[in-house]
Design a protein around this motif. Structure first.
Motif, PDB file in Angstrom:
ATOM      1  N   ALA A  52       0.885  -1.181  -0.059  1.00  0.00           N
ATOM      2  CA  ALA A  52      -0.102  -0.037  -0.017  1.00  0.00           C
ATOM      3  C   ALA A  52       0.842   1.243  -0.060  1.00  0.00           C
ATOM      4  N   GLU A  53       0.198   2.083  -0.709  1.00  0.00           N
ATOM      5  CA  GLU A  53       1.028   3.627  -0.684  1.00  0.00           C
ATOM      6  C   GLU A  53       0.264   4.324   0.123  1.00  0.00           C
ATOM      7  N   ILE A  54      -0.840   4.296   0.119  1.00  0.00           N
ATOM      8  CA  ILE A  54      -1.579   5.116   1.104  1.00  0.00           C
ATOM      9  C   ILE A  54      -2.280   4.319   2.367  1.00  0.00           C
ATOM     10  N   VAL A  55      -2.300   4.452   3.533  1.00  0.00           N
ATOM     11  CA  VAL A  55      -2.787   3.564   4.674  1.00  0.00           C
ATOM     12  C   VAL A  55      -4.069   4.285   5.264  1.00  0.00           C
ATOM     13  N   ILE A  56      -4.933   3.411   5.053  1.00  0.00           N
ATOM     14  CA  ILE A  56      -6.179   4.055   6.158  1.00  0.00           C
ATOM     15  C   ILE A  56      -6.234   3.227   7.372  1.00  0.00           C
ATOM     16  N   VAL A  57      -6.211   4.072   8.447  1.00  0.00           N
ATOM     17  CA  VAL A  57      -6.033   3.662   9.547  1.00  0.00           C
ATOM     18  C   VAL A  57      -7.703   3.795  10.365  1.00  0.00           C
ATOM     19  N   SER A  58      -8.197   2.471  10.623  1.00  0.00           N
ATOM     20  CA  SER A  58      -9.296   2.625  11.035  1.00  0.00           C
ATOM     21  C   SER A  58      -9.741   1.540  12.167  1.00  0.00           C
ATOM     22  N   TYR A  59     -10.827   1.502  12.886  1.00  0.00           N
ATOM     23  CA  TYR A  59     -11.152   0.475  14.054  1.00  0.00           C
ATOM     24  C   TYR A  59     -12.582   0.414  14.114  1.00  0.00           C
ATOM     25  N   GLY A  60     -12.932  -0.763  14.789  1.00  0.00           N
ATOM     26  CA  GLY A  60     -14.496  -0.845  15.009  1.00  0.00           C
ATOM     27  C   GLY A  60     -15.371  -0.925  13.702  1.00  0.00           C
ATOM     28  N   VAL A  61     -16.530  -0.543  13.857  1.00  0.00           N
ATOM     29  CA  VAL A  61     -17.301  -0.488  12.812  1.00  0.00           C
ATOM     30  C   VAL A  61     -16.763   0.294  11.268  1.00  0.00           C
ATOM     31  N   SER A  62     -15.911   1.199  11.513  1.00  0.00           N
ATOM     32  CA  SER A  62     -15.313   2.207  10.765  1.00  0.00           C
ATOM     33  C   SER A  62     -14.266   1.411   9.854  1.00  0.00           C
ATOM     34  N   ALA A  63     -13.859   0.288  10.150  1.00  0.00           N
ATOM     35  CA  ALA A  63     -12.794  -0.584   9.797  1.00  0.00           C
ATOM     36  C   ALA A  63     -13.695  -1.454   8.562  1.00  0.00           C
ATOM     37  N   ARG A  64     -14.781  -1.728   8.629  1.00  0.00           N
ATOM     38  CA  ARG A  64     -15.716  -2.429   7.575  1.00  0.00           C
ATOM     39  C   ARG A  64     -15.741  -1.480   6.472  1.00  0.00           C
ATOM     40  N   THR A  65     -16.086  -0.106   6.877  1.00  0.00           N
ATOM     41  CA  THR A  65     -16.222   1.065   5.840  1.00  0.00           C
ATOM     42  C   THR A  65     -14.919   0.959   5.077  1.00  0.00           C
ATOM     43  N   SER A  66     -14.036   1.032   5.819  1.00  0.00           N
ATOM     44  CA  SER A  66     -12.530   1.274   5.096  1.00  0.00           C
ATOM     45  C   SER A  66     -12.200   0.014   4.324  1.00  0.00           C
ATOM     46  N   MET A  67     -12.569  -1.221   4.636  1.00  0.00           N
ATOM     47  CA  MET A  67     -12.225  -2.204   3.934  1.00  0.00           C
ATOM     48  C   MET A  67     -12.795  -2.331   2.489  1.00  0.00           C
ATOM     49  N   ALA A  68     -14.084  -1.901   2.677  1.00  0.00           N
ATOM     50  CA  ALA A  68     -14.840  -1.847   1.262  1.00  0.00           C
ATOM     51  C   ALA A  68     -14.215  -0.625   0.278  1.00  0.00           C
ATOM     52  N   ALA A  69     -13.853   0.451   1.203  1.00  0.00           N
ATOM     53  CA  ALA A  69     -13.236   1.640   0.205  1.00  0.00           C
ATOM     54  C   ALA A  69     -11.891   1.199  -0.253  1.00  0.00           C
ATOM     55  N   VAL A  70     -11.328   0.321   0.605  1.00  0.00           N
ATOM     56  CA  VAL A  70      -9.696  -0.017   0.050  1.00  0.00           C
ATOM     57  C   VAL A  70     -10.097  -1.103  -1.236  1.00  0.00           C
ATOM     58  N   ALA A  71     -11.068  -1.790  -1.125  1.00  0.00           N
ATOM     59  CA  ALA A  71     -11.453  -2.727  -2.274  1.00  0.00           C
ATOM     60  C   ALA A  71     -11.775  -1.751  -3.491  1.00  0.00           C
ATOM     61  N   GLU A  72     -12.515  -0.940  -3.432  1.00  0.00           N
ATOM     62  CA  GLU A  72     -12.908   0.058  -4.356  1.00  0.00           C
ATOM     63  C   GLU A  72     -11.898   0.858  -5.068  1.00  0.00           C
TER      64      GLU A  72
END
Lengths: 382, 290
Positions: free
Chosen positions: A280-300
């Motif tokens: 990864a070149e850009i790292v999303i840092v997240s946790y809890g329910v927002s990590a689920r949002t973030s996972m979908a965003a990474v895939a997209e």
């Protein structure tokens, strides 16, 4: 009627119920509670289940009493828990401090809702993350975990009990209304596959025992009331005997004891998870329910050719500083995704030390963050 | 005349020394304070009651009386301000074998901790609560309390207390306490007997022990150190079974002392076991047919 503590099987279960079942599987046999949305279901489940496993449930007069009661029951030798949300969490801060100072194992669950004050009782948020870190007065270390699903809350509740027993302190589970009320598949494993930890037990002569003399990992053995140790336990600054001593040396020693047992065991305590992080070149840092949002965003984002990855914080406190520092040396930037206006964001900023740009996708609370908002930030900011 | 040696090798042990953390003496209580007397009365009662002291726990809150937990050589917990009772509730529920004595002050138990007192009494939680009532906040230098008499002076009511104090035995009774008594630290035998009785009795027991605070209360209310003791002696009216509604403290008309309430009703644990854990009860009941 006696029923097993570990309800081995496959279920469709809410996060709140899975949390209660995780506690029972971890050996929790006392719950002191007070009703509050969106954590009430944990208390309701415990009220049904604890008597089935020879445990005890009590609904106290307020969250102050609930927190005091679980400290008392822990000193009677029983694994104990309470669960609440923001307003109750505020009331518990006083006795969370007593738990820290007297090194009392217990688990406190905060199913977060929108704040401040009464806020949004039925709607989720992640606004109490800094309160979890610093909410009680004075300087201390704390352990806080953030589950991202009902299945994970089951396991992390067991982890929370194990850590609280091993390191003798209140451990916080910082979940949120969305995970708490979400129903998903939860697999409860067989009892024998669940690894449990218990507080270190004293050996040797009872009259010479010092309840705060640290053992090899910095944690003192802990007897229970009624075992003949003539314990004295106080929230005043105390020496290894537990006796109050009002001087700078004792304060310094006690503070070292309660902070170093965490600081020197970070590798054992801190858990993180990742998704497409290696390149990864850009790292999303997240946790809890927002990590689920973030996972979908990474895939997209990956579909759009953006090399994004996710660092999911399972342990929030102690903060995984080293991981952020190392990433800051090799990535182009960070995006923090959380349902507040920038709490963990500031921690990421602190650890990145100005090396790369950091952006926040935050929200005041009341709803989840949509993955599109994160993708938009990834496209615009980098 | 027999010559008394001025230096003896060793002072004789105090009969309660085995219940005191002598390595923590001297204590912090001021000259003229009555807490030590109530404390020794409590220790004498613990010793005389015949209960298993290894299974006995003292829990205190914060304040002068709250320091008692630090001097008793039993398992003892000095908790947060007002929270001794809920902490003790957790201890008792997690291990019903423990005998619980909560020893604390009027400010701790009835102002900041009032809610917990009310509910523990309502639940009939099995514990003995001893309240040393010195009519003010002593530890912090003499502020008005929920027990300070109307018009009495304190550092935060410099021209006199505009409020009305609690009638503590009435409150305890109204909330559901099954044993209620009031004595002064001058009535040490009665106080000790009452504490003994309360410790041996199941359910929520409450004992108010009036105690002087000459340094912080007396000084501001034109009382010399012995004046309060004289009031205890001259104004005491011992009236067992008195109607709790008549027990407002009145230093002019008289202070009613005695055992006011002694009744039986099921404790929280008994009710919980009966409703939620009938199997546990059955295990304890011998089979009639066998």
């Amino acid at each position: 009627m006696t029923k097993p503590a570990v309800l081995t099987g496959e279920y469709f279960m809410t996060g709140d119920v899975a949390c209660a079942e995780g506690a029972l599987a971890a050996g929790c046999r006392f719950f002191g509670g007070y009703p509050i949305t969106p954590a009430t279901e944990i208390a309701e489940r415990m009220a049904i289940r604890l008597p089935q496993v020879e445990g005890c449930f009590i609904q106290m007069e307020d969250e102050i009493g609930a927190m005091a009661a679980i400290l008392g029951s822990s000193w009677a030798g029983v694994k104990s828990m309470t669960a609440t949300s923001g307003p109750g969490f505020s009331l518990m801060m006083e006795n969370i401090g007593l738990g820290i100072c007297t090194e009392t194992p217990c688990v406190v669950v905060n199913v977060q809702r929108g704040g401040p004050s009464t806020g949004l009782p039925t709607q989720g948020a992640q606004g109490d993350m800094m309160q979890a870190r610093w909410g009680s007065h004075g300087h201390y270390e704390i352990i806080a975990l953030a589950p991202s699903s009902p299945q994970e809350i089951f396991y992390l509740t067991i982890t929370a009990f194990n850590l609280s027993e091993k390191y003798r302190l209140p451990v916080l589970i910082m979940t949120d209304e969305i995970i708490g009320h979400m129903s998903e598949k939860v697999i409860i494993p067989e009892a024998k596959s669940i690894k449990l930890a218990s507080r270190p037990r004293p050996k040797g002569r009872k009259d010479r025992f010092k309840p705060f003399a640290p053992g090899p990992n910095g944690v003192a053995p802990m007897p229970a009331a009624g075992e003949g140790y003539n314990l004295h336990i106080t929230g005043l600054t105390h020496d290894e005997k537990g006796y109050p001593v009002m001087d700078v040396e004792t304060q310094t020693e006690m503070m070292a004891r309660i902070t170093e047992k965490i600081q020197k065991n970070l590798d054992d305590i801190i858990q993180t998870d990742s998704y497409l992080l290696d390149d990864a070149e850009i790292v999303i840092v997240s946790y809890g329910v927002s990590a689920r949002t973030s996972m979908a965003a990474v895939a997209e984002a990956r579909k759009l050719g953006i090399k994004a990855g996710l660092l999911r914080l399972v342990t929030i406190w102690p903060f995984p500083e080293d991981q952020i520092r190392k990433l800051a040396d090799r990535v182009k930037g960070f995006v923090t995704v959380e349902i507040n206006l920038g709490q963990i964001h500031r921690e990421v900023e602190r650890c990145a030390g100005g090396k790369v740009p950091i952006f926040l996708v935050g929200h005041s609370g009341g709803t989840i963050i949509h993955p599109d908002e994160v993708v938009k930030m990834l496209k615009e900011a980098f | 005349m027999q010559k008394i040696p001025m230096t003896s090798n060793k002072q004789p042990d105090h009969p309660l020394d085995d219940l005191i953390r002598t390595d923590r003496i001297p204590h912090i209580w001021c000259p003229g304070c009555g807490i030590g007397t109530v404390f020794s009365s409590c220790l004498a009662a613990l010793k005389g009651s015949g209960i298993d002291l290894q299974k006995t726990v003292m829990v205190s809150g914060i304040g002068c009386s709250g320091r008692a937990a630090g001097y008793v050589k039993l398992d003892s917990f000095h908790t947060t301000h007002g929270r001794a009772i809920p902490f003790a509730t957790g201890l008792k529920l997690a291990n019903p074998e423990l005998n619980i004595v909560v020893f604390s002050g009027d400010g701790d138990l009835f102002a900041i901790g009032g809610n917990h007192f009310i509910h523990a009494a309502r639940r009939n939680m099995d514990m003995t609560v001893i309240c040393v009532n010195n009519l003010n906040y002593g530890m912090t230098g003499g502020q008005v309390a929920a027990t300070t008499p109307h018009l009495a002076k304190s550092t935060t009511t410099p021209a006199g207390n505009p409020e009305t104090p609690f009638n503590l035995p009435l409150m305890a009774y109204a909330c559901g306490a099954t044993y209620v008594a009031r004595w002064t630290m001058l009535h040490i035998r009665d106080l000790t007997d009452s504490i003994t009785e309360a410790i041996c009795k199941k359910g929520f027991s409450f004992i108010e022990a009036l105690s002087p605070c000459p340094v912080n209360y007396g000084r501001r209310n034109k009382q010399k150190p012995l004046d309060m003791l004289k009031l205890y002696q001259e104004k005491a009216i011992i009236k067992n079974d008195a109607d709790p509604s008549t027990l407002d403290i009145d230093f002019e008309k008289g202070i009613i002392l005695g055992k006011f309430i002694d009744l039986d009703r099921p404790t929280f644990i008994e009710e919980y076991d009966k409703i939620y854990r009938p199997s546990r009860l059955q295990e304890n009941v011998p089979e009639l047919n066998s």
